[in-house]
Design an enzyme around this catalytic site. Sequence first.
Site, short mmCIF file in Angstrom:
data_model
loop_
_atom_site.label_atom_id
_atom_site.label_comp_id
_atom_site.label_asym_id
_atom_site.label_seq_id
_atom_site.Cartn_x
_atom_site.Cartn_y
_atom_site.Cartn_z
N GLU A 165 -20.28 -77.54 56.17
CA GLU A 165 -19.43 -77.84 55.01
C GLU A 165 -20.28 -77.99 53.75
O GLU A 165 -19.91 -77.51 52.67
CB GLU A 165 -18.65 -79.13 55.26
CG GLU A 165 -17.70 -79.49 54.13
CD GLU A 165 -16.97 -80.80 54.39
OE1 GLU A 165 -16.41 -81.34 53.42
OE2 GLU A 165 -16.97 -81.29 55.54
N GLU B 171 -15.05 -90.29 57.94
CA GLU B 171 -13.77 -89.58 57.82
C GLU B 171 -13.67 -88.47 58.86
O GLU B 171 -12.62 -88.26 59.47
CB GLU B 171 -13.66 -89.01 56.40
CG GLU B 171 -12.48 -88.07 56.19
CD GLU B 171 -12.80 -86.98 55.18
OE1 GLU B 171 -12.41 -85.82 55.44
OE2 GLU B 171 -13.43 -87.28 54.15
N HIS B 172 -14.77 -87.76 59.09
CA HIS B 172 -14.78 -86.69 60.08
C HIS B 172 -14.60 -87.22 61.50
O HIS B 172 -14.02 -86.55 62.35
CB HIS B 172 -16.09 -85.90 59.99
CG HIS B 172 -16.06 -84.79 58.99
ND1 HIS B 172 -15.95 -83.47 59.35
CD2 HIS B 172 -16.09 -84.81 57.64
CE1 HIS B 172 -15.94 -82.71 58.26
NE2 HIS B 172 -16.03 -83.50 57.21
N HIS C 170 -18.09 -90.24 54.16
CA HIS C 170 -17.54 -88.93 54.49
C HIS C 170 -17.72 -88.61 55.97
O HIS C 170 -16.85 -88.02 56.61
CB HIS C 170 -18.21 -87.87 53.62
CG HIS C 170 -17.78 -86.47 53.93
ND1 HIS C 170 -18.58 -85.58 54.60
CD2 HIS C 170 -16.63 -85.82 53.69
CE1 HIS C 170 -17.95 -84.44 54.74
NE2 HIS C 170 -16.76 -84.55 54.20
#
Length: 476
Positions: free
Chosen positions: A164, A87-88, A84
């Site tokens: 987040e 991905e950022h 993840h």
Amino acid sequence: MASRRLALNLAQGVKARAGGVINPFRRGLATPHSGTGIKTQTTTLKNGLTVASQYSPYAQTSTVGMWIDAGSRAETDETNGTAHFLEHLAFKGTTKRTQQQLELEIENMGAHLNAYTSRENTVYFAKALNEDVPKCVDILQDILQNSKLEESAIERERDVILRESEEVEKQLEEVVFDHLHATAYQHQPLGRTILGPRENIRDITRTELVNYIKNNYTADRMVLVGAGGVPHEQLVEMADKYFSKLPATAPVSSASILSKKKPDFIGSDIRIRDDTIPTANIAIAVEGVSWSDDDYFTGLVTQAIVGNYDKALGNAPHQGSKLSGFVHKHDLATSFMSFSTSYSDTGLWGIYLVTDKLDRVDDLVHFSLREWTRLCSNVSEAEVERAKAQLKASILLSLDGTTAVAEDIGRQIVTTGRRMSPAEIERIIDAVSAKDVMDFANKKIWDQDIAISAVGSIEGLFDYARIRGDMSRNAF
């Protein structure tokens, strides 16, 4: 943004149905009919990269993307959250383009560039006009192969991901399903969250990010997908131009071995009581089916028979399933949602319950599981036909647009190695009978262990042994 939501709409990962014969005397200005000729084409490059596409000659736009057979399941406890995190960082600059240049190039095309991470996949995709597809593929390959992963960008995104994580913890459904995985697949890769624990987010290093790319972004685990107005041959040429130098395979590691091992489903529960939350939020699941299981579509039909319910909807008393009618009549729940979540080698089949009737939590759980046991011996053809019709309609509705088609192609090729033909899908669903549903229920539901995740005002939720007993109690 990571794709964490586990609730399955009836068409999760399912396929489109081809149209009928084209009438040669089409009226002027009619919307072009796809006909029966549209099919998914696949090609494998020398290094093992798969190229899969569905060409629609009348489409003005296309979606292209890279589907990677790696997500949080490919991590270790220490590196959980790396996929993840990557991905950022994908859009934060490469050796060829700065972040500003990347954003400007996409903006000038009027294109959309996005990415998401799930437990088993990482996806990067773009949607653009057909003439801009080559530029989009160039950008995708640049992101995947040349990301700079600068320390300054890593630190900035670290703060973003921590925020987040805080937002995710406020979403009860997300929390319940994360805990459901954690208890059903205890101490196993599939039980980890996608974002990872906060201590990992704070500590992830550039070296760990680079190692994740080296171990997982290999040709044998990647599928370049196209849907829309891009011809297959053109996409293959672009793949050969931009991705032929990708390493074919990754070195074998303990993490890769563990990630491919079929997880054990563990009957257990996890409860987080918080009386400041005005509702009880409960997920109950048995071990479901994988994407490639022969019972995959039977599981979806069975899920549709249990159905969904939302008290806030105007048609609440008439939402189709027997359970929804019973729940509404006796005012047991605010909502419930059945789900059938599949992975490459296992799955979760169950129900998510939300109620503010805190003195009737046990009744809600009991009658929900009583409906499950009814499926083992008393299912009518009428409710099976209704569920099949809902499922087929949902399949078509979910494949509206090139991005949805690309998603379907990518998911299927990555998980099963092929995209089932639309006619095959329809034939399989139509063939499901009441006996098939009862056989599925007897195999997967009757007297099977359950995983329970409960959050909120759950004092009224009975102990595990009592709830487990309902899995073998006669419905009559």
